[in-house]
Design an enzyme around this catalytic site. Structure first.
Site, PDB file in Angstrom:
ATOM      1  N   ASP A 116      29.749 -47.291  86.437  1.00 25.39           N
ATOM      2  CA  ASP A 116      30.502 -46.753  87.572  1.00 25.39           C
ATOM      3  C   ASP A 116      29.725 -45.544  88.063  1.00 25.39           C
ATOM      4  OD1 ASP A 116      32.611 -48.584  87.384  1.00 25.39           O
ATOM      5  OD2 ASP A 116      33.636 -47.365  85.892  1.00 25.39           O
ATOM      6  N   ASP A 118      41.308 -55.716  91.514  1.00 27.89           N
ATOM      7  CA  ASP A 118      41.985 -54.677  90.731  1.00 27.89           C
ATOM      8  C   ASP A 118      43.463 -55.040  90.712  1.00 27.89           C
ATOM      9  OD1 ASP A 118      39.617 -53.252  90.407  1.00 27.89           O
ATOM     10  OD2 ASP A 118      39.933 -52.071  92.220  1.00 27.89           O
TER      11      ASP A 118
END
Length: 256
Positions: free
Chosen positions: A12, A131
């Site tokens: 990330d 998500d």
């Protein structure tokens, strides 16, 4: 012969640095993405996923320069996502050295974009990132909803139905992150992982919640995922990729 299950470290990246947070908050720095990617390449990771986590929130494009540097050092498949909104964004990332491109928020606002991308570049390089957050009450049949913008915005879309729609439009793979589990280190949400994996004919990558090697194996054996993605257990040196592969092999999982 059973297809080998993949182990995928996830980077990330926020403003050019690898970070890790809890439920997408409380970010801590984990280092330079190119150095970290090189380490995983040497350790025998099957793939690497690079997500520019600032991109969709700020409307900023993924940093092509970092992707170019990474692709020059890493000789395993590289998936890149974050702020991918147009066919040109995908072309730029593939030209910079990405093997696959992950589409998240843009797929929700314009599902046909996924079909257009798959037609143009081939399903094999189009990943749709989902998500998902559990929205059913205790005692109800389990239900998960799609969230966008780094997990901040609910969409009202059912995660399993949405994943099926994405497969129908030509996505080659689903990257499924449980918002409830992300960064919590107590395992994947095996319910949503299994529900989506069992509903689709394309690979599902389980993400969000790995705290130990058993969690990786559970994602495959109980979640029916094709691949497992983890960040902090690798970034901060708790486990190595070879240790993860050895553990999974000992549990009877075919690994490369």
């Amino acid at each position: 012969m059973a297809l080998a299950k993949r182990i995928i470290p996830c980077l990330d990246v926020d403003n050019g640095r690898v970070v890790k947070g809890v439920k997408f908050e409380n970010i801590r720095d984990a280092g330079d993405p190119v150095e970290i990617a090189r380490r995983y390449n040497e350790q025998g990771a099957d793939e690497i996923t690079f997500l520019d986590i600032t991109a969709s929130v700020d409307g900023r494009d993924t940093t092509l320069h970092t992707v170019e540097r990474m692709a020059s050092q890493v000789f395993i498949p590289l998936t890149v996502g974050g702020g991918v909104r147009t066919v040109q964004d995908i072309r730029n990332l593939l030209n910079a050295g990405a093997d696959k491109v992950s589409i998240n928020t843009a797929a929700v606002f314009n599902p046909e974009f996924v079909g257009e991308a798959a037609d143009r570049f081939g399903s094999q390089c189009i990943v749709v990132a989902i998500d998902a957050k559990k929205v059913s009450a205790p005692g109800e049949a389990p239900r998960w909803e799609i969230f966008t913008h780094g997990g901040r915005k609910p969409t009202g879309l059912d995660a399993v139905e949405w994943a099926k729609k994405m497969e129908g439009l030509g996505a080659g793979e689903i990257l499924l992150t449980s918002m409830d589990q992300d960064g919590m280190k107590n395992g994947f949400d095996l319910g949503v992982t299994r529900a989506i994996s069992d509903a689709l004919g394309i690979p599902v990558i389980a993400s969000g919640g790995v705290g130990n090697l058993q969690h990786l194996a559970d994602g495959i054996l109980e979640g029916h995922a094709s691949a497992v993605l983890a960040a902090s257990i690798f970034h901060f040196g708790e486990y190595t990729v070879p240790e993860a592969k050895a553990y999974m092999a000992a549990r009877g999982i075919v690994v490369r």
